[in-house]
Design a protein around this motif. Structure first.
Motif, PDB file in Angstrom:
ATOM      1  N   GLN A 260       0.821  -1.208   0.000  1.00 42.35           N
ATOM      2  CA  GLN A 260       0.000   0.000   0.000  1.00 42.35           C
ATOM      3  C   GLN A 260       0.855   1.258   0.000  1.00 42.35           C
ATOM      4  O   GLN A 260       0.507   2.263  -0.639  1.00 42.35           O
ATOM      5  CB  GLN A 260      -0.948   0.000   1.203  1.00 42.35           C
ATOM      6  CG  GLN A 260      -1.976  -1.122   1.183  1.00 42.35           C
ATOM      7  CD  GLN A 260      -2.842  -1.086  -0.062  1.00 42.35           C
ATOM      8  OE1 GLN A 260      -3.306  -0.023  -0.478  1.00 42.35           O
ATOM      9  NE2 GLN A 260      -3.083  -2.254  -0.659  1.00 42.35           N
ATOM     10  N   THR A 262       3.842   1.517  -1.361  1.00 42.65           N
ATOM     11  CA  THR A 262       4.382   1.639  -2.714  1.00 42.65           C
ATOM     12  C   THR A 262       3.326   2.167  -3.667  1.00 42.65           C
ATOM     13  O   THR A 262       3.588   3.020  -4.529  1.00 42.65           O
ATOM     14  CB  THR A 262       4.884   0.278  -3.215  1.00 42.65           C
ATOM     15  OG1 THR A 262       5.919  -0.182  -2.335  1.00 42.65           O
ATOM     16  CG2 THR A 262       5.425   0.369  -4.626  1.00 42.65           C
ATOM     17  N   ALA A 263       2.069   1.679  -3.527  1.00 45.29           N
ATOM     18  CA  ALA A 263       0.979   2.145  -4.370  1.00 45.29           C
ATOM     19  C   ALA A 263       0.724   3.629  -4.174  1.00 45.29           C
ATOM     20  O   ALA A 263       0.500   4.390  -5.129  1.00 45.29           O
ATOM     21  CB  ALA A 263      -0.287   1.350  -4.085  1.00 45.29           C
ATOM     22  N   ALA A 264       0.796   4.084  -2.920  1.00 53.47           N
ATOM     23  CA  ALA A 264       0.591   5.492  -2.636  1.00 53.47           C
ATOM     24  C   ALA A 264       1.699   6.342  -3.236  1.00 53.47           C
ATOM     25  O   ALA A 264       1.461   7.436  -3.776  1.00 53.47           O
ATOM     26  CB  ALA A 264       0.505   5.721  -1.126  1.00 53.47           C
ATOM     27  N   LEU A 266       3.531   5.598  -5.890  1.00 52.94           N
ATOM     28  CA  LEU A 266       3.363   5.630  -7.338  1.00 52.94           C
ATOM     29  C   LEU A 266       2.219   6.571  -7.737  1.00 52.94           C
ATOM     30  O   LEU A 266       2.290   7.253  -8.779  1.00 52.94           O
ATOM     31  CB  LEU A 266       3.083   4.234  -7.870  1.00 52.94           C
ATOM     32  CG  LEU A 266       4.250   3.233  -7.759  1.00 52.94           C
ATOM     33  CD1 LEU A 266       3.795   1.847  -8.149  1.00 52.94           C
ATOM     34  CD2 LEU A 266       5.420   3.692  -8.625  1.00 52.94           C
ATOM     35  N   ARG A 267       1.177   6.634  -6.928  1.00 46.76           N
ATOM     36  CA  ARG A 267       0.024   7.483  -7.240  1.00 46.76           C
ATOM     37  C   ARG A 267       0.365   8.957  -7.150  1.00 46.76           C
ATOM     38  O   ARG A 267      -0.171   9.794  -7.876  1.00 46.76           O
ATOM     39  CB  ARG A 267      -1.130   7.154  -6.283  1.00 46.76           C
ATOM     40  CG  ARG A 267      -2.437   7.827  -6.644  1.00 46.76           C
ATOM     41  CD  ARG A 267      -3.576   7.350  -5.768  1.00 46.76           C
ATOM     42  NE  ARG A 267      -3.379   7.688  -4.378  1.00 46.76           N
ATOM     43  CZ  ARG A 267      -3.211   6.819  -3.399  1.00 46.76           C
ATOM     44  NH1 ARG A 267      -3.194   5.526  -3.684  1.00 46.76           N
ATOM     45  NH2 ARG A 267      -3.037   7.199  -2.149  1.00 46.76           N
ATOM     46  N   THR A 268       1.285   9.283  -6.238  1.00 46.93           N
ATOM     47  CA  THR A 268       1.625  10.704  -6.026  1.00 46.93           C
ATOM     48  C   THR A 268       2.853  11.139  -6.774  1.00 46.93           C
ATOM     49  O   THR A 268       3.169  12.320  -6.786  1.00 46.93           O
ATOM     50  CB  THR A 268       1.850  10.951  -4.519  1.00 46.93           C
ATOM     51  OG1 THR A 268       2.896  10.092  -4.044  1.00 46.93           O
ATOM     52  CG2 THR A 268       0.575  10.675  -3.739  1.00 46.93           C
ATOM     53  N   THR A 269       3.559  10.208  -7.408  1.00 49.60           N
ATOM     54  CA  THR A 269       4.766  10.582  -8.154  1.00 49.60           C
ATOM     55  C   THR A 269       4.369  11.153  -9.505  1.00 49.60           C
ATOM     56  O   THR A 269       3.635  10.518 -10.262  1.00 49.60           O
ATOM     57  CB  THR A 269       5.664   9.346  -8.354  1.00 49.60           C
ATOM     58  OG1 THR A 269       6.042   8.829  -7.078  1.00 49.60           O
ATOM     59  CG2 THR A 269       6.923   9.739  -9.147  1.00 49.60           C
TER      60      THR A 269
END
Length: 270
Positions: A260, A262-264, A266-269
């Protein structure tokens, strides 16, 4: 891998699951707790133990293997080093042999596993359970364990056992002192160079008690989970544990945080 001991003298749960109904109850507990494999043993390998006869081991083991395979939809592994016990358990449906002697304890085991194409877990140990704690001094522990596994893998392949049928267990507590156990856990990633899945069994062992100060084996849950997470972080693919549900929960949370997070990221990058 959930532990099911049908022994009167195992270090943590000796005598708890000897009866057939008790063993089936334990198998359901492993299954419902999220376990993937049930490891059934009928001869204790705790330090200082003495071997039981082949007939006694089969008398304890085989009715339980049959009952467990009928009761739950999980594969069963057998904690034994005796070839005839392996064959008898395989004939009932057992699918993995977990051998603390790495197929050295019985001269017939290599050929028998090759014939029947049964997967095996090879564990590192010096001596036997009765005297192994007199053999804890190593010049190069990690190197000797790696060399041992290379030799045993070669012996298995020469006998006709396929490499992909093998698992490796560094044997925590088997001819290892506290520092040796901790070194193997620290350097577990080095064993990945052998290219085979790694099984780690630290659950409730004396190293957990020494590091935590908890003398009663059944009360070492927190320390056992800490060791399990450490092992998974360093590449262990299988954990052999007593407390299945609690360990599964800990691993799900630990991996979930990573996923989770890592997913966050990637979502904000941008």
């Amino acid at each position: 891998m959930g532990i099911l001991n049908v022994t009167p003298d195992s270090f943590s749960d000796g005598g708890a699951f000897i009866r057939r109904d008790q063993a089936v109850m334990r198998a359901h507990q492993i299954w419902e707790g999220g376990g993937d494999i049930i490891d059934i043993g009928a001869e204790s390998t705790r330090p200082g133990t003495t071997a039981v006869s082949e007939s006694e081991e089969m008398e304890r083991l085989l009715p339980v293997v049959e009952a467990v395979l009928e009761a739950v939809p999980l594969p069963v592994s057998i904690d034994t080093y005796k070839a005839r016990v392996m064959r008898a358990a395989w004939s009932l449906g057992a699918g993995l042999m977990n051998d603390v002697t790495a197929l050295r304890g019985d001269p017939d085991s290599l050929a028998m596993l090759a014939e029947l194409r049964i997967p095996a877990c090879l564990m590192h140990m010096r001596g036997t359970p009765s005297n192994m704690q007199a053999h804890t001094h190593y010049t190069d522990l990690l190197g000797e364990v790696q060399d041992f596994f290379r030799e045993r893998i070669s012996a298995c392949e020469a006998a006709g056992i396929q490499r992909e049928q093998l698992l490796l267990d560094p044997g925590l507590g088997f001819a290892k002192d506290l520092q040796g156990n901790c070194l193997l856990l620290q350097r577990l990633e080095d064993l990945q160079s052998l290219g085979l899945p790694i099984l780690v069994g630290a659950s409730r062992k004396s190293m957990i008690g020494t590091l935590s100060g908890v003398t009663v084996a059944a009360q070492r849950l927190g320390g056992s989970i800490a060791a399990a997470l450490w092992a998974v972080a360093r590449g262990a693919q299988i954990l052999r544990v007593h407390d299945v549900a609690e360990t599964v929960q800990a691993i799900r949370v630990w991996t979930g945080i990573q996923e989770q997070g890592t997913a966050a990221l990637l979502r904000t990058t941008p």
